[in-house]
Design a protein around this motif. Structure first.
Motif, mmCIF file in Angstrom:
data_model
loop_
_atom_site.group_PDB
_atom_site.id
_atom_site.type_symbol
_atom_site.label_atom_id
_atom_site.label_comp_id
_atom_site.label_asym_id
_atom_site.label_seq_id
_atom_site.Cartn_x
_atom_site.Cartn_y
_atom_site.Cartn_z
ATOM 1 N N PRO A 127 0.961 -1.058 0.047
ATOM 2 C CA PRO A 127 0.229 -0.492 -0.100
ATOM 3 C C PRO A 127 0.698 0.575 0.020
ATOM 4 N N VAL A 128 2.319 0.949 0.704
ATOM 5 C CA VAL A 128 3.214 2.588 0.423
ATOM 6 C C VAL A 128 4.274 2.496 -0.162
ATOM 7 N N GLY A 129 4.930 0.660 -0.703
ATOM 8 C CA GLY A 129 5.961 0.994 -1.675
ATOM 9 C C GLY A 129 7.459 1.268 -0.215
ATOM 10 N N GLY A 130 8.810 1.202 -0.997
ATOM 11 C CA GLY A 130 9.353 1.088 -0.023
ATOM 12 C C GLY A 130 10.908 1.157 -0.491
ATOM 13 N N LEU A 131 12.023 0.275 -0.414
ATOM 14 C CA LEU A 131 13.671 0.696 -0.846
ATOM 15 C C LEU A 131 14.045 -0.187 -0.322
ATOM 16 N N LEU A 132 15.706 -1.017 -1.788
ATOM 17 C CA LEU A 132 16.554 -1.515 -0.837
ATOM 18 C C LEU A 132 17.387 -1.072 0.661
ATOM 19 N N ALA A 133 17.734 -1.742 1.038
ATOM 20 C CA ALA A 133 18.348 -1.005 1.993
ATOM 21 C C ALA A 133 19.450 -2.936 2.766
ATOM 22 N N ILE A 134 19.903 -2.106 3.687
ATOM 23 C CA ILE A 134 20.590 -3.208 3.970
ATOM 24 C C ILE A 134 21.265 -3.539 5.612
ATOM 25 N N PRO A 135 20.897 -3.962 5.921
ATOM 26 C CA PRO A 135 21.049 -3.811 7.808
ATOM 27 C C PRO A 135 22.541 -3.483 8.259
ATOM 28 N N LEU A 136 22.386 -2.439 9.060
ATOM 29 C CA LEU A 136 23.806 -2.079 9.078
ATOM 30 C C LEU A 136 25.175 -3.229 9.980
ATOM 31 N N ALA A 137 26.416 -3.516 9.661
ATOM 32 C CA ALA A 137 26.698 -4.264 11.013
ATOM 33 C C ALA A 137 27.745 -3.939 11.002
ATOM 34 N N ASP A 138 28.158 -2.772 10.826
ATOM 35 C CA ASP A 138 29.662 -1.888 11.619
ATOM 36 C C ASP A 138 28.837 -1.548 12.773
ATOM 37 N N THR A 139 30.014 -0.930 13.854
ATOM 38 C CA THR A 139 29.570 -0.367 15.020
ATOM 39 C C THR A 139 29.341 0.770 14.694
ATOM 40 N N LEU A 140 29.010 2.013 14.813
ATOM 41 C CA LEU A 140 28.615 3.503 14.829
ATOM 42 C C LEU A 140 29.374 4.421 16.164
#
Length: 226
Positions: A127-140
């Motif tokens: 109903p909205v749409g979305g995007l490609l993305a990847i979970p963060l793996a590095d410490t920020l």
């Protein structure tokens, strides 16, 4: 039946590449970055049209041997910001309100047809749409004004946004024409500002955006290894 249109904003200069040539026109594999980026959409049967939006004074595009076809359209309507450029591209589309628009970075040439089709499959009934993305793996780490660590940011539930970002034509046009946040850095942020929650679809590391010179060599090596 809804159609699928692609807008590629390509009016930026890519200043962080330290090159006089806009990064989308830099040599990459057997051609240029923009040629590799375009190729996946031009060969995907699900895509009805591709709109490349460049700056009015772009003198690099004409030097390429890419024919403009019924599927590929070039508009010299680049704006001062990404959001303005995408909005200008939307205004050039003869599209139905429920058609899908996929916005993709010009300097993100690692997108595969398989990943593109995965995005379309997962979002075509959303109903909205979305995007490609990847979970963060590095410490920020968050820095202070002296470039020292102020504190560590928890990375739980944090994702790194990629493109394409896919939304209905009418919703995306409304979000960019009447932004409720200043200068959204991507289309999903503009949609979020309207109160919607775009869906995150797992991307791939190969779908890297070229930002710095070292990114070119890294991605070339990854794609050659496929």
């Amino acid at each position: 039946m809804s159609k699928f249109h692609v807008i590629i904003p390509a009016a930026g200069s890519g200043s962080r590449m330290a090159s006089e040539t806009p990064k989308q026109y830099l040599p990459f594999l057997s051609g240029t970055l923009i040629e590799k980026t375009l190729s996946v959409f031009l060969t995907c049967p699900h895509i009805d049209s591709v709109s490349l939006v460049i700056s009015a004074d772009d003198n690099h595009w004409d030097a390429l041997s890419i024919p403009v076809t019924q599927k590929l359209h070039v508009h010299r309507q680049g704006g001062n910001t990404r959001a303005e450029t995408v909005l200008n591209g939307l205004r050039m589309l003869a599209s139905a309100s429920d058609d899908w628009v996929l916005v993709h970075d010009a300097a993100r040439p690692g997108l595969s047809v398989a990943l593109l089709e995965k995005l379309i499959s997962e979002l075509s009934d959303d109903p909205v749409g979305g995007l490609l993305a990847i979970p963060l793996a590095d410490t920020l780490k968050r820095a202070d004004n002296d470039q020292r660590v102020a504190h560590t940011e928890p990375r739980d539930h944090l994702w790194q946004a990629q493109t394409p970002q896919m939304f209905r034509y009418a919703l995306l046009k409304e979000a960019l024409e009447n932004p409720t946040s200043h200068a959204p850095t991507d289309e999903a942020q503009a949609i979020e500002a309207l109160g919607f929650k775009p869906k995150l679809v797992a991307g791939e590391l190969r779908n890297l955006k070229i930002t710095y010179p070292e990114d070119m060599a890294l991605l070339e090596a990854v794609l050659k290894a496929d």
